[in-house]
Design a protein around this motif. Structure first.
Motif, PDB file in Angstrom:
ATOM      1  N   ASP A  77       0.848  -1.178   0.000  1.00 29.27           N
ATOM      2  CA  ASP A  77       0.000   0.000   0.000  1.00 29.27           C
ATOM      3  C   ASP A  77       0.889   1.236   0.000  1.00 29.27           C
ATOM      4  OD1 ASP A  77      -1.857   1.988   0.349  1.00 29.27           O
ATOM      5  OD2 ASP A  77      -2.287   1.509   2.448  1.00 29.27           O
ATOM      6  N   THR A  93      -5.701   9.475  -3.162  1.00 32.60           N
ATOM      7  CA  THR A  93      -5.331   8.163  -3.687  1.00 32.60           C
ATOM      8  C   THR A  93      -5.740   8.050  -5.158  1.00 32.60           C
ATOM      9  OG1 THR A  93      -5.464   5.786  -3.141  1.00 32.60           O
ATOM     10  CG2 THR A  93      -7.515   7.020  -3.126  1.00 32.60           C
ATOM     11  N   LYS A 144      -7.572   1.241  -2.211  1.00 36.36           N
ATOM     12  CA  LYS A 144      -7.831   2.174  -1.111  1.00 36.36           C
ATOM     13  C   LYS A 144      -9.181   2.876  -1.249  1.00 36.36           C
ATOM     14  CE  LYS A 144      -5.392   2.789   1.753  1.00 36.36           C
ATOM     15  NZ  LYS A 144      -4.337   3.700   2.133  1.00 36.36           N
ATOM     16  N   ALA A 188      -6.923  -1.174   5.306  1.00 37.30           N
ATOM     17  CA  ALA A 188      -6.750  -2.285   4.359  1.00 37.30           C
ATOM     18  C   ALA A 188      -7.868  -3.286   4.581  1.00 37.30           C
ATOM     19  CB  ALA A 188      -5.391  -2.956   4.533  1.00 37.30           C
TER      20      ALA A 188
END
Length: 431
Positions: A235, A326, A283, A294
């Motif tokens: 991530d 994101t 995300k 997550a």
């Protein structure tokens, strides 16, 4: 007298927990094929799982909200003639998914928002170019319709799904079976791991290996003595890497920093049942109101169990430090732009108000007309059973005939339109 200094990190207390029993997906015949892919792919709309299927390969696509027991007659996505080995959702269209199979093909599918009545058997496009089974597929992170596939023929092929054509073929770069492939953030480079124990950083457009056989790692983390396959999920927003052991029952997670010792162990999530595969939610599909950083979809033999990773916070307000902007669903480049050498960072979105998936967008495939590729002057050498004397004049004659037919159709359409207008006048009593 010395004091021990605890490293400061907002992710130091991340913990994982499974969802309630009624939020799991049960009675799913997860594939038993001995392949090292994750067997599961998820996005903010769907969870897709490779399943057992007689007479070919198939996977099941379930809306996220359709939890509980899955009907044994639930429609499948089936079209491959051999087992499916890998699946991957398009990052720019939540209704498009690609599948790779032992039958040497890659297929791209359009999944409707509603539950279909019967099996989906017709892909939007079938990509043929590998000579052996295809075990890895991965969409480009920023360019629209660019898909990568890697097969047991040691080839990496990049496709333009929008036209069904090969963009690039990376050959003579790997001496053995390719284990995994990953893109960097803007899709300018890719990295591969191979059975020959080498990691390669590749510029696909220059078709060059930029680095391999790294001398010394910057950090070395000993995991365990088992020989099971580890499925890594990274991530970039939190700089956390999750290592899920296939055949194991644990998820170990580490925070990556730019200062020594670089890799910091955070914790381990353990359960009783071993996992046969794992899906990782993007995300934008997380629940930000619960400080969820997550979400995994853990496959067992007959069910899929979501696992949520959470940072404990008391405040109900949006946590800016946990959720930087994101990558969203809009591509930053077209396939032709990327192929010509242009790069672009992902188009970012804010999760402050949560993410609402967009409605079904149809994937359109425009294949080039073979008649546009006129043959060169002179005699053609053909290895087919067609007449070798089919020359340019003959082709021009066919094209002229097509043009004449088009003119005839247009004239007939005008005549039909005039007759319809006259009929309307009669029926209205005006004539």
């Amino acid at each position: 007298m010395s004091r021990r200094v605890v490293r400061q990190s907002k992710f130091r207390h991340v913990f994982g927990q499974p969802v309630k029993a009624d939020q799991m997906y049960e009675d799913i015949r997860v594939s038993k094929v001995t392949w090292d892919s994750s067997f599961c792919a998820v996005n903010p709309k769907f969870v897709a799982i490779i399943v057992e299927s007689g007479g070919g390969g198939a996977f099941i696509v379930l809306p996220l909200a359709k939890t509980g027991r899955v009907d044994k007659n639930y429609p499948l996505v089936t079209g491959h003639t051999a087992p499916v080995l890998d699946i991957d959702w398009c990052p720019h269209n939540d209704n498009v998914i690609a599948s790779a199979s032992e039958d040497t093909t890659v297929m791209v599918w359009q999944v409707p928002d509603y539950v279909p009545v019967r099996n989906i058997t017709e892909p939007v496009v079938t990509l043929e170019g590998h000579s052996k089974r295809v075990g890895i597929i991965s969409w480009h992170p920023t360019a629209r319709n660019v898909l990568l596939s890697a097969g047991c023929d040691n080839l990496v092929i990049l496709w333009n799904v929008g036209t069904g054509e090969m963009l690039l073929v990376l050959e003579d770069m790997h001496t053995d079976l390719i284990y995994n492939v990953g893109w960097n953030r803007n899709g300018s480079l890719l990295v591969t791991t191979c059975k020959d124990k080498k990691v390669r950083v590749i510029d696909p457009r220059k078709q060059q290996v930029l680095a391999k056989n790294f001398e010394e790692p910057i950090a070395l983390q000993e995991m365990d003595t088992s020989n099971g396959v580890l499925l890594p999920f990274y991530d970039p927003d939190s700089s956390i890497v999750y290592l899920c052991g296939k055949g194991d029952s644990s998820i170990r997670y580490f925070e990556i920093t730019d200062e020594a010792p670089y890799v910091h162990y955070l914790n381990t999530y353990s359960s009783k049942e071993p996992q046969r595969g794992m899906g990782f939610m993007p995300k934008r599909g997380l629940d930000v109101s619960k400080c969820e950083i997550a979400r995994f979809f853990k496959l067992h033999e007959r069910k899929c169990e979501p696992i949520v990773m959470t940072v404990p916070r008391k405040s109900d307000l949006f946590q800016d430090d946990l959720y930087p902007d994101t990558p969203g669903p809009e591509p930053a480049l077209e396939a032709d732009e990327w192929l010509s050498g242009k790069d672009a960072e992902p188009i970012l979105i804010s999760l402050r108000d949560g993410y609402v998936p967009v409605k079904n967008r149809e994937l359109k495939v425009v294949k080039k007309n073979i008649l546009d590729n006129k043959p060169p002057p002179g005699r053609r050498h053909s290895h087919s059973t067609c007449n070798p004397d089919f020359s340019r004049p003959a082709l021009e004659e066919v094209l002229e005939e097509i043009r004449a037919l088009k003119e005839t159709v247009q004239a007939q359409e005008k005549r039909i339109s005039d007759l319809e207008n006259k009929l309307c006048q009669f029926t209205n009593g005006t004539d």
